[in-house]
Scaffold this motif. Structure first.
Motif, short mmCIF file in Angstrom:
data_model
loop_
_atom_site.label_atom_id
_atom_site.label_comp_id
_atom_site.label_asym_id
_atom_site.label_seq_id
_atom_site.Cartn_x
_atom_site.Cartn_y
_atom_site.Cartn_z
N LEU A 301 -23.66 38.17 -42.20
CA LEU A 301 -23.90 37.58 -40.88
C LEU A 301 -24.18 38.65 -39.84
O LEU A 301 -24.96 38.44 -38.92
N ALA A 302 -23.50 39.79 -40.00
CA ALA A 302 -23.68 40.86 -39.02
C ALA A 302 -25.05 41.49 -39.14
O ALA A 302 -25.52 42.15 -38.21
N ILE A 304 -27.91 39.85 -39.58
CA ILE A 304 -29.00 39.00 -39.10
C ILE A 304 -29.41 39.46 -37.71
O ILE A 304 -28.56 39.61 -36.83
N THR A 306 -30.43 39.49 -33.87
CA THR A 306 -29.98 38.52 -32.89
C THR A 306 -31.09 37.57 -32.48
O THR A 306 -30.81 36.44 -32.08
N TYR A 309 -30.77 34.59 -34.51
CA TYR A 309 -29.72 33.72 -33.98
C TYR A 309 -30.25 32.95 -32.78
O TYR A 309 -29.94 31.77 -32.59
N MET A 349 -23.49 32.52 -30.41
CA MET A 349 -22.98 33.88 -30.26
C MET A 349 -21.64 34.02 -30.97
O MET A 349 -21.34 35.04 -31.57
N MET A 352 -22.25 34.65 -34.46
CA MET A 352 -22.67 36.04 -34.64
C MET A 352 -21.46 36.98 -34.65
O MET A 352 -21.45 37.98 -35.36
N GLU A 413 -24.79 40.92 -25.15
CA GLU A 413 -25.80 40.22 -25.95
C GLU A 413 -26.90 39.64 -25.06
O GLU A 413 -26.64 39.11 -23.99
N ILE A 416 -29.85 35.92 -27.72
CA ILE A 416 -29.32 34.57 -27.90
C ILE A 416 -29.28 33.85 -26.55
O ILE A 416 -29.60 32.67 -26.45
#
Lengths: 490, 266
Positions: A301-302, A304, A306, A309, A349, A352, A413, A416
């Motif tokens: 998952l880390a 992917i 952003t 996402y 988020m 994420m 971030e 997203i």
């Protein structure tokens, strides 16, 4: 001599130095390696280092200083009258440099002889045409003065290049001779190489630090510039964000800060429980087979990006939430106007951030000594009692650190938020409303063709600075807590 | 080498059998750690397990409160009974069993909580106290049994990890006592302590014998001779010899026991 050639020559010299010094060291020991202080390759490396390090340092310094020095000398020759209205010395200088580079290119490709490039009487339209043919497009016809300046620029550059080559090669040879003369069986080449390695490591570390300092300085200077154009009190305390590039905009950062914190809060509400519980499962309950399979999958998952996402938020989560909370939704509450909302961005988020929380917490929970668990099991506690009452309290400071790191990640971030939360700067408590964050607004203030000296563009730097200070504070706090926790068991 | 008078003076009264083991085998994955061990441990007695490293004495100890269940690859077969009840029976809950069979570990492992909460941990889990006053009483009684009350009574709410090594170990003993176990297992309880703390813990062990059946694993033969009434010698996963401590140390029947005690193997 071009720099590339110079570098090649230096490397060749270093290689030769390596071989010669190695041979000399062996010869001085009578061919027996055991009589040497260090392995023969250390003597070779020592000589190669003496060839490369001083000469490369001087070369690097020279490459930085040369344009500055030449610029200063040519600048003095610029007649004030050619600096027309709306122009500046800087612009003229860049014309000169461009023309000089063009002439170099033309000579290099054979479109112009070296004499022609130096000739004082030339047809200026020809110059433009010739340069155009070698791929250097000039905006306007070449001005006499500019051509003169370009020619003198070239002349000075040529002299500088010459001197540079001589000095650098001279240093390389001197370095080699020095190292070679010291090469004998008793010389401690191994220690010298060790020091050189230390120096390389220090340089690498300082580059990272200096870059950070540079970034901070550029933020600070632009922030100061912004506050000269726009009152700081309005920036920090005004609740209205409405930039208009025609002037008269209100640039209060509170709505943006609120959006940032609100979305981060939603994200943490998603990420912390799920991440923590999965970390507990993985470290305390899961067997080795499940762990070997599930942990990398979770950490995937880390990996992917952003922006992916963001797409997920925009195309899947947003419409899904609308189908529940929007008009004619399953719940019939009509809270949500559109797909972009605090909730959308926050949920995605949060997903994420799950691997951040779980992976860090997993390490921290594993660091709690097994003897703690044994002690608790030995008193007749079950697994979950042990986790709740012994493992988690012992790991708590570390887990708080992990959560703070995740929070600073959430605050910074951008993608997203841009895709999931909308662009409306709004102070509202409704999580189904569109809001925006500091990062998203930095993007929108700097993209587009606004005047870079206007407060509307410069506000991006002070927003960036604010964000930097907040995340820095969070990181420092997190590191402090994590470090304090580490001392407990060591 | 050993204080013969001291050994001779010790009265070994005939007690009821508290723990009996029959044909116990333990496997760690492929390796066979315990081979056909039979032993009968008496109540209100200190029984010492001695033997060289890796002989299986700690493993056997951990079978008695089923701590080995927490290790995935460990497999226990055979029959272990406490008060004639099979502890590996399906009906027995290992968690309940461990409340009855307390354990003290090699390294003092107080929880990172206050001294009070360390002691109150077990009683809270098992609901032994009805009120705050009840709990205070349990804590005081346990700390007194652990011979550490006088040292900590003024700082019950200070962290347990702040005590010295010997104090921490006595705190752990008090913690184990707080759940009112019937058997107390000690896995090298003094190996991380200095001689003074060791002698304090040994005095405590002798004191605890009045109420509990104690099993202690030790590397120090002097310690076994000092504190125990019964001694079992383990070697390479088998129980070589088991008998009165005085007899084992002065007149062992097995050659291997004699070699170990006199320092020829080990």
């Amino acid at each position: 001599m071009p720099v590339l050639w110079l570098l090649t020559l230096l490397l060749a010299l270093a290689l030769v130095g390596y071989v010669l010094a190695r041979r000399r060291a062996l010869a001085s020991a009578g061919g027996n390696t055991r009589n040497l202080h260090s392995l023969p390759s250390y003597y070779g490396s020592n000589a190669a280092l003496f060839v490369l390090v001083p000469s490369l340092l001087v070369l690097a310094l020279w490459l930085v200083l040369q344009p500055i020095l030449i610029g200063a000398s040519v600048r003095g020759d610029i007649p004030p009258e050619i600096v027309s209205d709306g122009s500046s010395f800087g612009l003229v200088m860049s014309d000169v440099r461009r023309l000089a580079d063009g002439l170099d290119a033309a000579v290099g490709q054979g479109a112009m002889s070296a004499e022609e490039a130096r000739a004082t009487e030339v047809n200026f339209d020809d110059v433009r045409a010739v340069l155009g043919s070698v791929g250097v497009a000039l905006g306007s016809a070449v001005d006499t003065n500019v051509l003169r300046l370009a020619q003198s620029y070239r002349a000075i550059s040529a002299t500088f290049d010459m001197v540079r080559t001589v000095i650098v090669l001279g240093l390389a040879i001197a370095g080699f001779l020095y190292a070679y003369s010291r090469t004998n069986a008793d010389f401690r080449a191994r220690n010298t190489v060790e020091r050189a390695i230390l120096a390389i490591l220090i340089v690498a570390a300082s580059i990272a630090i200096l870059t950070t300092v540079g970034i901070v300085l550029s933020l600070i200077f632009n922030t100061i510039e912004f506050f000269q154009l726009y009152p700081a009190s309005e920036f920090f305390f005004s609740t209205v964000w409405s930039p208009s590039f025609g002037g008269g905009s209100e640039l209060g950062m509170l709505p943006l800060l609120w959006g940032t914190l609100y979305i981060s809060l939603v994200a943490l509400l998603v990420a912390v429980p799920i991440g923590l519980l999965s970390a507990i499962y993985l470290s305390e309950y899961a067997g080795p087979a499940v762990r070997a399979f599930a942990k990398p999958l979770l950490e995937l998952l880390a990996g992917i990006p952003t922006i992916v996402y963001g797409l997920f938020a925009l195309l899947t989560v947003g419409p899904f939430l609308v189908s529940f909370f929007g008009q004619d939704g399953h719940l019939g509450v009509n809270w949500m106007g559109g797909g972009t909302a605090v909730m959308t961005a926050g949920l995605v988020m949060g997903i994420m951030l799950i691997p951040f929380v779980s992976s860090l917490s997993d390490d921290i929970i594993n660091a709690v000594p097994q003897s703690m668990r044994d002690g608790s099991f030995g008193l007749g506690a079950t697994r979950s009692e042990t986790i709740k009452q012994v493992v988690l309290p012992a790991a708590l400071p570390g887990i708080v650190g992990a959560i703070l790191l995740a929070a600073s990640r959430a605050i910074g971030e951008t993608m997203i938020v841009v895709l999931g939360a909308g662009a409306a700067a709004r102070l509202s408590l409704n999580p189904f409303e569109a809001m925006t964050t500091v990062t998203a607004k930095i993007v929108s203030q700097l993209t587009g063709d606004s005047d870079f000296a206007s407060p509307e563009a410069l506000v991006a730097f002070s927003l960036g600075m604010t964000l930097f200070v907040i995340t820095l504070g969070l990181n420092v706090f997190a590191l402090y807590i994590v470090r304090k926790y580490r001392e407990q068991y060591e | 080498m050993y204080d013969d008078n001291h050994l001779a003076e010790r009265t070994v009264t005939q007690n009821d059998i508290k723990i009996s083991a029959n044909k116990v085998n333990v496997h760690y994955g492929e390796s066979h750690a315990i081979k056909d061990v039979d032993v009968a441990i008496e109540d209100k007695t200190v029984t010492a397990f001695i033997g060289p490293s890796g002989c299986g004495k700690s493993t056997f100890l951990r079978c008695i409160n089923r701590m080995n269940d927490t290790i995935d690859i460990c497999r226990v077969t055979g029959d272990i009974r406490i008060d004639n009840e099979d502890i590996y029976d399906r009906k027995v809950d290992p968690v309940q069993l461990r409340a009855k069979v307390g354990m003290v570990f090699q390294k003092p492992n107080p929880f990172p909580k206050s001294i009070y909460d360390n002691i109150a941990y077990g009683p809270r889990i098992h609901g032994l106290a009805r009120s705050k006053a009840d709990m205070d009483e349990i804590v005081e009684k346990s700390l007194r049994r652990g011979a550490i009350w006088d040292e900590v009574k003024d700082r019950l709410h200070a962290p347990g990890t702040g005590l010295s090594g010997g104090q921490q170990q006595r705190l752990c003993i008090a913690r184990a006592v707080a759940t009112e176990p019937e058997v107390l297992l000690m896995d090298e309880p003094c190996s991380a302590l200095d001689p003074i703390a060791t002698s304090q813990v040994e005095e405590l062990i002798d004191e605890l014998r009045k109420n509990y059946s104690l099993v202690i694993v030790t590397h120090s033969m002097q310690q076994a001779a000092r504190v125990s009434q019964k001694t079992a010698f383990f070697h390479l996963g088998t129980l070589v010899e088991y008998g009165d401590t005085g007899q084992i140390f002065t007149n062992p029947t097995d050659e291997r026991t004699e070699s170990y005690i006199t320092g020829r193997i080990g």
